[in-house]
Design an enzyme around this catalytic site. Structure first.
Site, PDB file in Angstrom:
ATOM      1  N   THR A  47       7.563  57.254  56.309  1.00  0.00           N
ATOM      2  CA  THR A  47       8.559  57.893  57.166  1.00  0.00           C
ATOM      3  C   THR A  47       8.522  59.405  57.018  1.00  0.00           C
ATOM      4  O   THR A  47       8.894  60.137  57.940  1.00  0.00           O
ATOM      5  CB  THR A  47       9.956  57.345  56.841  1.00  0.00           C
ATOM      6  OG1 THR A  47       9.920  55.917  56.930  1.00  0.00           O
ATOM      7  CG2 THR A  47      11.012  57.874  57.792  1.00  0.00           C
ATOM      8  N   TYR A 134       3.953  49.363  46.598  1.00  0.00           N
ATOM      9  CA  TYR A 134       4.368  49.337  48.006  1.00  0.00           C
ATOM     10  C   TYR A 134       3.424  48.419  48.763  1.00  0.00           C
ATOM     11  O   TYR A 134       2.248  48.730  48.938  1.00  0.00           O
ATOM     12  CB  TYR A 134       4.350  50.755  48.572  1.00  0.00           C
ATOM     13  CG  TYR A 134       4.767  50.908  50.015  1.00  0.00           C
ATOM     14  CD1 TYR A 134       5.373  49.877  50.731  1.00  0.00           C
ATOM     15  CD2 TYR A 134       4.557  52.118  50.681  1.00  0.00           C
ATOM     16  CE1 TYR A 134       5.754  50.045  52.045  1.00  0.00           C
ATOM     17  CE2 TYR A 134       4.936  52.304  51.995  1.00  0.00           C
ATOM     18  CZ  TYR A 134       5.527  51.263  52.677  1.00  0.00           C
ATOM     19  OH  TYR A 134       5.900  51.433  53.989  1.00  0.00           O
ATOM     20  N   LYS A 162       8.239  47.785  46.641  1.00  0.00           N
ATOM     21  CA  LYS A 162       8.789  47.867  47.997  1.00  0.00           C
ATOM     22  C   LYS A 162       8.027  46.842  48.811  1.00  0.00           C
ATOM     23  O   LYS A 162       6.828  46.986  49.044  1.00  0.00           O
ATOM     24  CB  LYS A 162       8.609  49.269  48.572  1.00  0.00           C
ATOM     25  CG  LYS A 162       9.081  49.391  50.015  1.00  0.00           C
ATOM     26  CD  LYS A 162       8.789  50.769  50.601  1.00  0.00           C
ATOM     27  CE  LYS A 162       9.212  50.852  52.057  1.00  0.00           C
ATOM     28  NZ  LYS A 162       8.866  52.159  52.678  1.00  0.00           N
ATOM     29  N   ILE A 205      14.414  50.360  50.741  1.00  0.00           N
ATOM     30  CA  ILE A 205      13.932  51.701  51.059  1.00  0.00           C
ATOM     31  C   ILE A 205      13.967  51.788  52.573  1.00  0.00           C
ATOM     32  O   ILE A 205      13.205  51.116  53.263  1.00  0.00           O
ATOM     33  CB  ILE A 205      12.541  51.954  50.459  1.00  0.00           C
ATOM     34  CG1 ILE A 205      12.650  51.944  48.924  1.00  0.00           C
ATOM     35  CG2 ILE A 205      11.963  53.274  50.952  1.00  0.00           C
ATOM     36  CD1 ILE A 205      11.330  52.076  48.194  1.00  0.00           C
TER      37      ILE A 205
END
EC number: 4.3.3.7
Length: 291
Positions: A47, A134, A162, A205
């Site tokens: 992001t 992640y 994540k 997240i």
């Protein structure tokens, strides 16, 4: 260590020929999120357009995040790469800047085998900074399987994942396989926040928390207080916003939403391009209805 609502923050740029870094805007955005009660800050993730930040910009963004947060919540810095040595450099820099942990995406494009993945993540964990794995198969082309995650979780510095596979069965299995470790399973999808909490996850997240941190925090805190009915109400209030964040490639919609709300955002960097007029109007309507 990492739990609750952790916004994956955007990286604001100026609308100049270089889309240069807006450090003052970054500071303002982080402070606004902190005032709304978020439980952590995640700079330089997907992001935050980490793929188009220079090494020096990574240092600036992470350093500013650590400075602004000033110990109020954890800072989990995105430092992953499909080049292990580059990931080491980024992670060491984040540690030196004072980040509380490093978010390490599974190496993309080169599709390492199992032993390569273990060596990659272990080399980063050996830098003596808490590591959150992640898993985002839609971007990396590779899925971190529960048994591999469980093996990695035995490293004392690998403290969480994540999980953005969108597969609640897989997420549940990871939680089951890591119960004996001090290991947090964090949703990587806003819409999966409540389901992941329900099976024992630690939080999210979040992309949507850039736009409405208050309701995201409210949903999490209602769940933790045992008020599932209230958490469900907030989940469904947030659902249209969560969907709107993915009417185009992340972070194109969230940057436009933040800009429409009057906060620092600016353009996305190429090869991403800005939201077209039709989708911008669609997003605007969602924001108006969201209130």
């Amino acid at each position: 260590m990492f739990e609750g609502i952790l916004p994956a923050i955007i990286t604001p740029f100026y609308r100049d020929s270089r889309a240069s870094l807006d450090i003052e805007g970054l500071q303002s955005n982080i402070e606004s999120l902190l005032q709304r009660g978020v439980h952590g800050i995640v700079p330089c993730g997907s992001t935050g357009e980490s793929a188009t930040l220079t090494f020096e910009e990574h240092e600036q963004v992470i350093g500013k995040a650590v400075e602004v947060v000033d110990g109020r919540v954890p800072v989990l810095a995105g430092t992953g790469s499909n080049n292990t040595e580059e990931a080491v450099r980024l992670t060491r820099s984040a540690k030196d800047a004072g980040a509380d942990g490093a978010l390490i995406i599974s190496p993309y494009y080169n599709k390492p085998n199992r032993s390569g993945l273990i060596k990659h993540f272990t080399k980063l964990a050996d830098l003596d900074i808490p590591i959150v794995l992640y898993n985002v198969p839609g971007r990396t082309g590779q899925n971190l399987q529960p048994d591999l995650v469980a093996e990695l979780a035995r490293h004392p510095n690998i403290v969480g994942i994540k999980e953005a596979s969108g597969d609640i069965t897989q997420i549940s299995r990871i939680i089951e396989e890591t119960r004996d470790e001090e290991f947090s399973v964090i949703s990587g999808d806003d819409a999966m926040t409540l389901p992941v909490l329900a099976v024992g996850g630690a939080g999210v997240i979040s992309v949507a928390a850039n736009v409405d941190p208050g309701r995201m925090v409210g949903m999490y805190e209602a769940f933790r207080a045992g008020d599932l009915a209230r958490a469900q109400v907030l989940h469904y209030e947030l659902a249209p916003l969560m969907r709107a964040m993915f009417i185009d490639t992340n972070p194109i919609p969230v940057k436009k939403a933040v800009e429409l709300l009057g906060m620092a955002a600016g353009p996305v960097r190429l090869p991403l391009d800005e939201l077209d007029e039709a989708k911008t109007e669609q997003l605007r309507k969602v924001l108006v209805n969201h209130g």
